[in-house]
Design a protein around this motif. Structure first.
Motif, PDB file in Angstrom:
ATOM      1  N   TRP A 111       0.799  -1.230   0.000  1.00  0.00           N
ATOM      2  CA  TRP A 111       0.000   0.000   0.000  1.00  0.00           C
ATOM      3  C   TRP A 111       0.831   1.280   0.000  1.00  0.00           C
ATOM      4  CZ3 TRP A 111       1.047  -2.556   4.561  1.00  0.00           C
ATOM      5  CH2 TRP A 111       1.492  -1.783   5.623  1.00  0.00           C
ATOM      6  N   SER A 112       2.008   1.248   0.594  1.00  0.00           N
ATOM      7  CA  SER A 112       2.761   2.497   0.741  1.00  0.00           C
ATOM      8  C   SER A 112       3.447   2.949  -0.530  1.00  0.00           C
ATOM      9  CB  SER A 112       3.787   2.367   1.880  1.00  0.00           C
ATOM     10  OG  SER A 112       3.158   2.572   3.122  1.00  0.00           O
ATOM     11  N   HIS A 113       3.342   2.174  -1.615  1.00  0.00           N
ATOM     12  CA  HIS A 113       3.894   2.732  -2.860  1.00  0.00           C
ATOM     13  C   HIS A 113       3.063   3.922  -3.338  1.00  0.00           C
ATOM     14  CE1 HIS A 113       1.358  -0.419  -5.244  1.00  0.00           C
ATOM     15  NE2 HIS A 113       0.759   0.742  -5.342  1.00  0.00           N
ATOM     16  N   HIS A 114       1.869   4.089  -2.788  1.00  0.00           N
ATOM     17  CA  HIS A 114       1.088   5.299  -3.066  1.00  0.00           C
ATOM     18  C   HIS A 114       1.621   6.502  -2.296  1.00  0.00           C
ATOM     19  CE1 HIS A 114      -2.265   3.351  -5.236  1.00  0.00           C
ATOM     20  NE2 HIS A 114      -2.010   2.315  -4.444  1.00  0.00           N
ATOM     21  N   MET A 115       2.565   6.259  -1.402  1.00  0.00           N
ATOM     22  CA  MET A 115       2.996   7.304  -0.462  1.00  0.00           C
ATOM     23  C   MET A 115       4.485   7.595  -0.551  1.00  0.00           C
ATOM     24  SD  MET A 115       0.760   5.809   2.729  1.00  0.00           S
ATOM     25  CE  MET A 115       1.513   6.916   3.903  1.00  0.00           C
ATOM     26  N   PHE A 116       5.130   7.199  -1.656  1.00  0.00           N
ATOM     27  CA  PHE A 116       6.564   7.451  -1.783  1.00  0.00           C
ATOM     28  C   PHE A 116       6.897   8.935  -1.697  1.00  0.00           C
ATOM     29  CE2 PHE A 116       7.500   3.319  -4.339  1.00  0.00           C
ATOM     30  CZ  PHE A 116       7.543   2.611  -3.148  1.00  0.00           C
ATOM     31  N   THR A 117       5.980   9.803  -2.102  1.00  0.00           N
ATOM     32  CA  THR A 117       6.249  11.247  -2.055  1.00  0.00           C
ATOM     33  C   THR A 117       5.642  11.896  -0.812  1.00  0.00           C
ATOM     34  OG1 THR A 117       4.257  11.707  -3.371  1.00  0.00           O
ATOM     35  CG2 THR A 117       6.322  11.406  -4.565  1.00  0.00           C
ATOM     36  N   SER A 118       5.147  11.080   0.125  1.00  0.00           N
ATOM     37  CA  SER A 118       4.530  11.640   1.336  1.00  0.00           C
ATOM     38  C   SER A 118       5.577  11.809   2.428  1.00  0.00           C
ATOM     39  CB  SER A 118       3.409  10.719   1.825  1.00  0.00           C
ATOM     40  OG  SER A 118       3.951   9.570   2.454  1.00  0.00           O
ATOM     41  N   ALA A 119       5.093  12.137   3.626  1.00  0.00           N
ATOM     42  CA  ALA A 119       5.996  12.384   4.758  1.00  0.00           C
ATOM     43  C   ALA A 119       6.293  11.125   5.557  1.00  0.00           C
ATOM     44  CB  ALA A 119       5.376  13.439   5.670  1.00  0.00           C
ATOM     45  N   MET A 120       6.040   9.953   4.991  1.00  0.00           N
ATOM     46  CA  MET A 120       6.326   8.733   5.750  1.00  0.00           C
ATOM     47  C   MET A 120       7.845   8.530   5.866  1.00  0.00           C
ATOM     48  SD  MET A 120       5.652   5.503   3.213  1.00  0.00           S
ATOM     49  CE  MET A 120       6.793   5.086   1.901  1.00  0.00           C
ATOM     50  N   ASP A 121       8.240   7.650   6.752  1.00  0.00           N
ATOM     51  CA  ASP A 121       9.653   7.349   6.979  1.00  0.00           C
ATOM     52  C   ASP A 121      10.298   6.884   5.669  1.00  0.00           C
ATOM     53  OD1 ASP A 121      12.135   6.388   7.723  1.00  0.00           O
ATOM     54  OD2 ASP A 121      11.414   5.319   9.484  1.00  0.00           O
ATOM     55  N   PRO A 122      11.333   7.566   5.183  1.00  0.00           N
ATOM     56  CA  PRO A 122      11.976   7.162   3.915  1.00  0.00           C
ATOM     57  C   PRO A 122      12.497   5.728   3.930  1.00  0.00           C
ATOM     58  CG  PRO A 122      12.698   9.362   4.567  1.00  0.00           C
ATOM     59  CD  PRO A 122      11.923   8.795   5.727  1.00  0.00           C
ATOM     60  N   ASN A 123      12.815   5.202   5.118  1.00  0.00           N
ATOM     61  CA  ASN A 123      13.322   3.834   5.194  1.00  0.00           C
ATOM     62  C   ASN A 123      12.272   2.796   4.802  1.00  0.00           C
ATOM     63  OD1 ASN A 123      15.945   4.527   6.117  1.00  0.00           O
ATOM     64  ND2 ASN A 123      15.147   4.817   8.182  1.00  0.00           N
ATOM     65  N   LEU A 124      10.995   3.188   4.799  1.00  0.00           N
ATOM     66  CA  LEU A 124       9.943   2.263   4.403  1.00  0.00           C
ATOM     67  C   LEU A 124       9.833   2.125   2.884  1.00  0.00           C
ATOM     68  CD1 LEU A 124       7.038   3.227   6.855  1.00  0.00           C
ATOM     69  CD2 LEU A 124       8.433   1.151   6.896  1.00  0.00           C
ATOM     70  N   ARG A 125      10.468   3.020   2.159  1.00  0.00           N
ATOM     71  CA  ARG A 125      10.310   2.986   0.714  1.00  0.00           C
ATOM     72  C   ARG A 125      10.859   1.705   0.099  1.00  0.00           C
ATOM     73  NH1 ARG A 125      12.460   9.100  -0.688  1.00  0.00           N
ATOM     74  NH2 ARG A 125      10.544  10.261  -0.152  1.00  0.00           N
ATOM     75  N   ILE A 126      12.018   1.260   0.567  1.00  0.00           N
ATOM     76  CA  ILE A 126      12.678   0.114  -0.067  1.00  0.00           C
ATOM     77  C   ILE A 126      11.854  -1.169   0.076  1.00  0.00           C
ATOM     78  CG2 ILE A 126      14.760  -1.288  -0.176  1.00  0.00           C
ATOM     79  CD1 ILE A 126      15.007   1.615  -1.199  1.00  0.00           C
ATOM     80  N   PRO A 127      11.422  -1.560   1.291  1.00  0.00           N
ATOM     81  CA  PRO A 127      10.630  -2.796   1.361  1.00  0.00           C
ATOM     82  C   PRO A 127       9.346  -2.736   0.553  1.00  0.00           C
ATOM     83  CG  PRO A 127      10.639  -1.638   3.477  1.00  0.00           C
ATOM     84  CD  PRO A 127      11.681  -1.007   2.636  1.00  0.00           C
ATOM     85  N   PHE A 128       8.698  -1.567   0.497  1.00  0.00           N
ATOM     86  CA  PHE A 128       7.469  -1.480  -0.295  1.00  0.00           C
ATOM     87  C   PHE A 128       7.772  -1.473  -1.792  1.00  0.00           C
ATOM     88  CE2 PHE A 128       5.574  -0.117   3.741  1.00  0.00           C
ATOM     89  CZ  PHE A 128       4.421  -0.900   3.709  1.00  0.00           C
ATOM     90  N   MET A 129       8.929  -0.982  -2.172  1.00  0.00           N
ATOM     91  CA  MET A 129       9.331  -1.087  -3.577  1.00  0.00           C
ATOM     92  C   MET A 129       9.509  -2.553  -3.951  1.00  0.00           C
ATOM     93  SD  MET A 129      12.673   0.577  -5.494  1.00  0.00           S
ATOM     94  CE  MET A 129      13.859  -0.406  -4.558  1.00  0.00           C
ATOM     95  N   VAL A 130      10.130  -3.338  -3.063  1.00  0.00           N
ATOM     96  CA  VAL A 130      10.369  -4.758  -3.344  1.00  0.00           C
ATOM     97  C   VAL A 130       9.051  -5.530  -3.432  1.00  0.00           C
ATOM     98  CG1 VAL A 130      11.403  -6.874  -2.449  1.00  0.00           C
ATOM     99  CG2 VAL A 130      12.666  -4.720  -2.320  1.00  0.00           C
TER     100      VAL A 130
END
Length: 442
Positions: free
Chosen positions: A168-187
């Motif tokens: 779900w967080s691939h909708h939020m890559f440009t949001s204020a969420m923790d940048p460290n979460l981007r990689i697992p959600f990308m995978v």
């Protein structure tokens, strides 16, 4: 106005949804109540599939469309509570001031986005999974071959259902969420291509070496196949963080979403209408009009999405109404508009085709597609109670082209005449009982 509208957009993001006028409250409450329908409806379907199958119909003898519906209802059962919870939190903040999302009082607006997209991304597959099931259901009929990799296709629907909750967080890559979460959600987003790819390879394997015919339902199935493939190919740039940061909220994203939605749902929906129209009405649609509709839909929609993809790559963002003509967006927007008109015209043709021929179309054979499906073993249109006796499933649902293949035994009194006396010559192809052996060489 005193009440106003739901003027925070369909996502109802706070703080806009918290500050909006009273109309927003009705929107939030309406969606919250509607969610109960999704939950109870999905429970009903799951229980029906588990407990009310025909005698002999094991799980792996079910039509593949039923597997796709099962996967869809599991999503609805597991995800709907989260949109209800998110909207309830907004309602409580509006009514009694509990600061769930107000940063000045310790709230967090990003929390709402997590709750919203934990529901809203899996629910994308609520549209798409039934469409993929229709594609898998119809391809063997018009290829006259067994469905390639039936078990893998069935389980891939469940895999898509499960993995839809992990991205779900691939909708939020440009949001204020923790940048460290981007990689697992990308995978995880890239990994969801695996069960989807299983379906594509199954479809190719089913087509390969088949005796393919091309009535209107098959044309729309092939349109769905090609359009959904384009949607899949334009997906990875949004799954990868570096490219998504540039493409997010551009018209390239709009094009990708519509390719996936039209390929996975709209084309398949039209194919299903034409495929089951003879069963529902007892009459045939007009094949020529259906083919013209396909040309308009496929040509118009492809023009529409390719034009949007181009202006998205040029930097045009959605939700912005006006641009400097010097940016060069106008010709592509014009092309997209013309494509959109062609799509609209195609659906007008479909409605006219269905409505007119429901009353005045030529009578259809009981089983014009020579399908092995249970619904095609009784009269068209079916009687109120369908079967006087329960059919017994004795074989596999897609053993097309195999000598002596039988899917189900249906009470003889339920089997209709195979060719109506007033069927115009040449209106239909050869019709045989679907439970009989296939013709030689078929």
């Amino acid at each position: 106005p005193v009440f106003g509208g739901a003027d925070a957009g369909w996502t109802a993001y706070p703080p806009l949804s918290v500050k909006a006028r009273l109309g927003m409250q009705f929107f939030l409450i309406g969606v919250f109540i509607n969610g109960f329908g999704s939950i109870f409806g999905s429970l009903n379907i799951i229980v029906t599939i588990i407990l009310m199958r025909a005698p002999g119909m094991t799980l792996f003898r079910m039509p593949i469309f039923v597997w796709s519906v099962l996967a869809t209802t599991l999503i609805l059962l597991g995800a709907t509570q989260f949109i209800g919870l998110a909207f309830l939190m907004v309602i409580l903040e509006r009514l009694v001031g509990i600061p769930f999302f107000n940063p000045q009082l310790g709230g967090n607006v990003t929390l709402y986005q997590h709750l919203f997209w934990f529901y809203s991304h899996p629910v994308v597959y609520v549209w798409i999974l039934p469409g993929l099931g229709i594609i898998s259901e119809l391809l063997p009929v018009f290829s006259r071959k067994p469905l390639f990799g039936y078990v893998a296709v069935a389980l891939s629907s469940l895999a898509i259902s499960l993995m839809g909750f992990l991205v779900w967080s691939h909708h939020m890559f440009t949001s204020a969420m923790d940048p460290n979460l981007r990689i697992p959600f990308m995978v995880t987003t890239l990994m969801i291509a695996v069960p989807t790819g299983v379906k594509f390879f199954s479809w190719l394997g089913t087509l390969w070496g088949g005796k393919i015919s091309f009535p209107a339902p098959m044309l729309f199935v092939l349109g769905a196949f090609m359009t959904f493939l384009l949607g899949g190919l334009t997906g990875p740039p949004h799954a990868l963080v570096p490219t998504d940061l540039h493409l997010h909220d551009t018209h390239f994203l709009v094009a990708h979403f519509h390719m996936a939605a039209f390929g996975g749902f709209a084309y398949a929906f039209v194919a299903a209408i034409y495929y089951w129209f003879p069963k529902a009405s007892g009459r045939m649609y007009n094949e020529t009009i259906a083919r013209i509709q396909f040309v308009l839909l496929f040509g118009g929609f492809t023009t529409f999405t390719l034009a949007l993809s181009r202006i998205g790559l040029l930097g045009m963002r959605r939700h912005i109404p006006d641009y400097d003509p010097a940016l060069g967006f106008d010709p592509w927007n014009t092309a997209a508009t013309l494509g959109g008109y062609a799509v609209a015209l195609s659906f007008i043709l479909m409605v006219a085709n269905v409505v007119y021929n429901m009353a005045f179309g030529p009578k259809a054979a009981a089983n014009p597609w020579r399908s092995m499906g249970l619904e095609w073993q009784i009269a068209s249109p079916p009687s109120e109670f369908n079967y006087t006796e329960l059919p017994e499933v004795v074989g596999n649902p897609y053993d097309y082209g195999l000598e002596g293949a039988v899917y189900a035994i249906v009470a003889p009194q339920d089997r209709p005449k195979e060719t109506p006396s007033d069927l115009p010559p040449g209106e239909m192809g050869p019709v045989i009982p679907s439970t009989a052996p296939a013709p030689a060489g078929d």
